[in-house]
Design an enzyme around this catalytic site. Structure first.
Site, PDB file in Angstrom:
ATOM      1  N   ASN A 142     -36.892  18.953 -12.379  1.00  0.00           N
ATOM      2  CA  ASN A 142     -37.072  18.049 -13.694  1.00  0.00           C
ATOM      3  C   ASN A 142     -38.152  18.645 -14.637  1.00  0.00           C
ATOM      4  OD1 ASN A 142     -37.240  15.352 -14.931  1.00  0.00           O
ATOM      5  ND2 ASN A 142     -39.396  15.865 -14.132  1.00  0.00           N
ATOM      6  N   LYS A 200     -32.997  25.464 -22.357  1.00  0.00           N
ATOM      7  CA  LYS A 200     -32.074  24.210 -21.785  1.00  0.00           C
ATOM      8  C   LYS A 200     -30.476  24.550 -21.965  1.00  0.00           C
ATOM      9  CE  LYS A 200     -35.161  20.970 -21.101  1.00  0.00           C
ATOM     10  NZ  LYS A 200     -35.534  20.790 -19.492  1.00  0.00           N
ATOM     11  N   TYR A 210     -37.434  26.000 -26.183  1.00  0.00           N
ATOM     12  CA  TYR A 210     -36.895  24.777 -25.446  1.00  0.00           C
ATOM     13  C   TYR A 210     -35.494  24.793 -25.358  1.00  0.00           C
ATOM     14  CZ  TYR A 210     -36.641  20.152 -23.807  1.00  0.00           C
ATOM     15  OH  TYR A 210     -36.507  18.970 -23.317  1.00  0.00           O
ATOM     16  N   ASP A 270     -45.597  18.031  -8.595  1.00  0.00           N
ATOM     17  CA  ASP A 270     -46.152  18.282  -9.830  1.00  0.00           C
ATOM     18  C   ASP A 270     -47.199  19.089  -9.884  1.00  0.00           C
ATOM     19  OD1 ASP A 270     -45.650  15.889 -12.348  1.00  0.00           O
ATOM     20  OD2 ASP A 270     -47.328  17.241 -12.702  1.00  0.00           O
ATOM     21  N   ILE A 273     -36.315  10.649 -24.931  1.00  0.00           N
ATOM     22  CA  ILE A 273     -36.629   9.610 -24.132  1.00  0.00           C
ATOM     23  C   ILE A 273     -38.133   9.418 -24.002  1.00  0.00           C
ATOM     24  CG2 ILE A 273     -36.762   8.969 -21.912  1.00  0.00           C
ATOM     25  CD1 ILE A 273     -34.098   9.643 -22.637  1.00  0.00           C
ATOM     26  N   THR A 275     -41.213   9.057 -23.074  1.00  0.00           N
ATOM     27  CA  THR A 275     -42.218   9.485 -22.051  1.00  0.00           C
ATOM     28  C   THR A 275     -43.205  10.199 -22.538  1.00  0.00           C
ATOM     29  OG1 THR A 275     -41.684  11.929 -21.803  1.00  0.00           O
ATOM     30  CG2 THR A 275     -40.095  10.130 -20.737  1.00  0.00           C
TER      31      THR A 275
HETATM   32  P1  NAP Z   1     -43.327  14.378 -18.910  1.00  0.00           P
HETATM   33  O1  NAP Z   1     -43.768  13.107 -19.140  1.00  0.00           O
HETATM   34  O2  NAP Z   1     -44.455  15.197 -19.576  1.00  0.00           O
HETATM   35  O3  NAP Z   1     -43.665  14.690 -17.379  1.00  0.00           O
HETATM   36  C1  NAP Z   1     -43.450  16.140 -16.934  1.00  0.00           C
HETATM   37  C2  NAP Z   1     -44.275  16.272 -15.634  1.00  0.00           C
HETATM   38  O4  NAP Z   1     -44.012  17.753 -15.329  1.00  0.00           O
HETATM   39  C3  NAP Z   1     -45.556  16.057 -16.120  1.00  0.00           C
HETATM   40  O5  NAP Z   1     -46.358  15.494 -15.120  1.00  0.00           O
HETATM   41  C4  NAP Z   1     -46.174  17.649 -16.013  1.00  0.00           C
HETATM   42  O6  NAP Z   1     -47.691  17.696 -15.959  1.00  0.00           O
HETATM   43  C5  NAP Z   1     -45.257  18.206 -15.159  1.00  0.00           C
HETATM   44  N1  NAP Z   1     -45.290  19.806 -15.304  1.00  0.00           N
HETATM   45  C6  NAP Z   1     -45.586  20.459 -16.457  1.00  0.00           C
HETATM   46  N2  NAP Z   1     -45.506  21.702 -16.279  1.00  0.00           N
HETATM   47  C7  NAP Z   1     -45.248  21.954 -14.901  1.00  0.00           C
HETATM   48  C8  NAP Z   1     -44.965  22.836 -14.113  1.00  0.00           C
HETATM   49  N3  NAP Z   1     -45.226  24.381 -14.651  1.00  0.00           N
HETATM   50  N4  NAP Z   1     -44.947  22.773 -12.613  1.00  0.00           N
HETATM   51  C9  NAP Z   1     -44.623  21.304 -12.451  1.00  0.00           C
HETATM   52  N5  NAP Z   1     -45.108  20.481 -13.012  1.00  0.00           N
HETATM   53  C10 NAP Z   1     -45.210  20.611 -14.436  1.00  0.00           C
HETATM   54  O7  NAP Z   1     -41.975  14.893 -19.342  1.00  0.00           O
HETATM   55  P2  NAP Z   1     -40.386  14.154 -19.293  1.00  0.00           P
HETATM   56  O8  NAP Z   1     -40.291  13.545 -20.812  1.00  0.00           O
HETATM   57  O9  NAP Z   1     -40.397  12.925 -18.233  1.00  0.00           O
HETATM   58  O10 NAP Z   1     -39.659  15.358 -19.023  1.00  0.00           O
HETATM   59  C11 NAP Z   1     -39.169  15.688 -17.834  1.00  0.00           C
HETATM   60  C12 NAP Z   1     -37.862  16.594 -18.092  1.00  0.00           C
HETATM   61  O11 NAP Z   1     -37.018  16.033 -18.785  1.00  0.00           O
HETATM   62  C13 NAP Z   1     -38.198  17.988 -18.635  1.00  0.00           C
HETATM   63  O12 NAP Z   1     -37.409  18.929 -17.988  1.00  0.00           O
HETATM   64  C14 NAP Z   1     -37.918  17.550 -20.115  1.00  0.00           C
HETATM   65  O13 NAP Z   1     -37.305  18.930 -20.914  1.00  0.00           O
HETATM   66  C15 NAP Z   1     -36.621  16.764 -19.963  1.00  0.00           C
HETATM   67  N6  NAP Z   1     -36.386  16.002 -21.064  1.00  0.00           N
HETATM   68  C16 NAP Z   1     -37.123  15.134 -21.644  1.00  0.00           C
HETATM   69  C17 NAP Z   1     -36.747  14.674 -22.801  1.00  0.00           C
HETATM   70  C18 NAP Z   1     -37.698  13.575 -23.510  1.00  0.00           C
HETATM   71  O14 NAP Z   1     -37.246  13.031 -24.678  1.00  0.00           O
HETATM   72  N7  NAP Z   1     -38.592  13.037 -23.018  1.00  0.00           N
HETATM   73  C19 NAP Z   1     -35.441  14.920 -23.350  1.00  0.00           C
HETATM   74  C20 NAP Z   1     -34.592  15.532 -22.624  1.00  0.00           C
HETATM   75  C21 NAP Z   1     -34.921  16.319 -21.583  1.00  0.00           C
HETATM   76  P3  NAP Z   1     -48.452  17.970 -17.099  1.00  0.00           P
HETATM   77  O15 NAP Z   1     -48.590  16.593 -17.890  1.00  0.00           O
HETATM   78  O16 NAP Z   1     -49.940  18.046 -16.410  1.00  0.00           O
HETATM   79  O17 NAP Z   1     -48.126  18.834 -18.146  1.00  0.00           O
END
Ligand code: NAP
Length: 251
Positions: A91, A161, A157, A38, A190, A192
């Site tokens: 991810n 994607k 975004y 991360d 989701i 999160t």
């Molecule tokens: P999250 O809770 O924000 O977790 C993402 C993690 O990635 C955070 O710890 C973030 O750090 C880190 N990160 C951000 N930019 C980065 C980089 N350049 N290099 C390395 N790490 C980095 O997000 P999540 O909801 O779990 O999402 C995870 C994945 O699922 C993403 O690809 C997202 O697009 C996808 N997704 C999410 C949803 C949703 O509704 N949550 C739906 C569909 C797809 P910081 O906190 O410091 O930024």
């Protein structure tokens, strides 16, 4: 604990939070040695410590997925720590600015493409040769329902994607004969920190109502699909896109 990932090393990016943290925990519970990667070292360390507290194996590696060389260093670290890399989950992702295409901030566009698309390419570019050295393996790229449908005010975004799906299909075709399977996963909304950081509880409620199932998904529900795709039980599943969306795209 079960043993479906025993003897395997897995890299999970964006594993300090949300979906990535759940995937790291489930892989470790299945016996994998997980490299929790991360940008946020403190968050990644908390995830790795929680894994170790349950008897699992985890190391932390801080890397920005938008940096091609950092992806190479991450894979080198995984091989150095455990001898080989077998599994990877690209991810890490960000939401980006909210604006219509005509006003979309240029820097915001570049940043989202850099992390959400280029990050997946840089990740696979580093991981695939390592998986070949290991004699095969599996990769999951985290896309979204927005890899297949549009969403107003989220053009960068959505574009990133959608592109992840094409990148996944192409890489899967290129390496299928080498024993490497590459799939993408499409979660709906989701619950999160990615959503909680950017949206009010009122907007979260509105988003939940967009899903016929009547709620947001959980990180564990996305992890269950992702870990299945990474497991040997998914041995004939390759190059495809798998939804976990509470019937969002069925409408
Ligand atoms: P999250 O809770 O924000 O977790 C993402 C993690 O990635 C955070 O710890 C973030 O750090 C880190 N990160 C951000 N930019 C980065 C980089 N350049 N290099 C390395 N790490 C980095 O997000 P999540 O909801 O779990 O999402 C995870 C994945 O699922 C993403 O690809 C997202 O697009 C996808 N997704 C999410 C949803 C949703 O509704 N949550 C739906 C569909 C797809 P910081 O906190 O410091 O930024």
């Amino acid at each position: 604990m079960n043993d479906q990932f025993q003897g395997k090393t897995a890299v999970v990016t964006g594993a300090g939070s949300g979906i990535g943290a759940a995937i790291a925990a489930e892989l470790a519970a299945g016996g994998a040695h997980v490299i929790v990667s991360d940008l946020d070292e403190a968050a990644a360390t908390r995830v790795a410590e929680a894994i170790r507290a349950k008897g699992g194996a985890a190391d932390v590696f801080v890397a920005d997925v938008a940096d091609a060389e950092a992806n190479e260093r991450l894979v080198g670290f995984a091989e150095q720590q455990t001898g080989a890399l077998h599994l990877a989950v690209n991810n890490a992702g960000i939401g980006g600015p909210s604006a219509r295409v005509g006003e979309y901030p240029l820097e915001g566009w570049k940043k989202v493409i850099d992390v959400n698309l280029n990050g997946v390419f840089y990740g696979m570019r580093a991981q695939i040769p390592a998986l070949e050295r290991a004699g095969g393996g599996a990769i999951v790229n985290m896309a979204s329902i927005l890899g297949t449908v549009g969403f107003a005010n989220a053009s960068a975004y959505v574009a990133a994607k959608h592109a992840v799906l094409g990148l996944t299909r192409t890489a899967a075709m290129e390496y299928a004969a080498k024993g490497i399977r590459i799939n993408s996963v499409g979660p709906a909304f989701i619950n999160t920190p990615l959503l909680e950081k950017n949206l009010s509880s009122e907007v979260l409620g509105q988003l939940a109502s967009l899903h016929p199932i009547g709620r947001l998904g959980t990180s564990e529900e996305v992890s269950a699909l992702t870990c299945f795709l990474l497991s040997d039980r998914a041995s004939f599943i390759n190059g495809s896109y798998h939804l976990v969306d509470g019937a969002y795209t069925a409408q």
